[in-house]
Design a protein around this motif. Structure first.
Motif, PDB file in Angstrom:
ATOM      1  N   HIS A 111      74.937  79.387  -2.797  1.00 52.70           N
ATOM      2  CA  HIS A 111      75.554  78.443  -3.821  1.00 52.70           C
ATOM      3  C   HIS A 111      74.368  78.027  -4.855  1.00 52.70           C
ATOM      4  N   HIS A 133      68.852  73.348  -7.486  1.00 44.07           N
ATOM      5  CA  HIS A 133      68.367  74.586  -6.599  1.00 44.07           C
ATOM      6  C   HIS A 133      69.436  75.383  -6.208  1.00 44.07           C
ATOM      7  N   GLU A 145      77.576  73.809  -6.116  1.00 45.23           N
ATOM      8  CA  GLU A 145      77.552  72.289  -5.151  1.00 45.23           C
ATOM      9  C   GLU A 145      77.163  71.409  -6.230  1.00 45.23           C
ATOM     10  N   GLU A 182      66.718  77.015  -1.407  1.00 49.21           N
ATOM     11  CA  GLU A 182      67.391  76.628  -0.315  1.00 49.21           C
ATOM     12  C   GLU A 182      67.829  77.867   0.506  1.00 49.21           C
TER      13      GLU A 182
HETATM   14 CO    CO Z   1      72.521  73.140  -1.482  1.00 51.96          CO
END
Ligand code: CO
Length: 136
Positions: free
Chosen positions: A6, A79, A55, A129
């Motif tokens: 994501h 991110h 997200e 991430e």
């Molecule tokens: Co995330």
């Protein structure tokens, strides 16, 4: 790493942003999955798009890392998350490659998945991430 899991976007008002991104992506606003992630002091929504997601993240507390990000940079891309098969092995590999991890052990993220962040200063300003899906 397997694929982009994501892209995380920091927002000030999740409700408004859910509508905005549902409209942008052409998805049903009622199908958005919303989840509070207490450890990170955020509430996040996930808009599914093909085999990846967007997200949207709103802070739930002024001392949330997302609140600090919004203060410094305003709303926007926060991110990029990549799916990995074995997060511990990947963390070990990245550490060896010279990347700075933000935690020594994987943490629990949305959906109970194991996650770990990489410091943006060692990855060209991009907060990365790692996400290991929950084994079924
Ligand atoms: Co995330």
């Amino acid at each position: 790493m397997k694929k982009i899991d994501h892209v995380g976007i920091a927002v000030k008002d999740l409700k408004n942003s859910n509508r905005l991104f549902a409209s942008l992506l052409g998805v049903d606003v009622d199908k958005i999955h919303i989840e509070e992630i207490e450890e990170q002091k955020v509430v996040a929504s996930f808009l599914k798009l093909g085999n990846t997601k967007v997200e949207l993240i709103e802070p739930t507390s002024p001392d949330s890392p997302i609140a600090k990000f919004l203060e410094k940079k305003g709303e926007g891309t926060h991110h990029i998350a990549f799916e990995v098969v074995d997060i511990k092995a990947e963390m070990k590999r990245l550490k060896k490659e010279g990347f700075k991890l933000l935690s020594e052990e994987p943490r629990i993220g949305a959906g109970g998945k194991l996650i770990c962040f990489i410091h943006p200063k060692t990855s060209n300003g991009v907060l990365v991430e790692l996400v290991q899906p929950v084994k079924k």
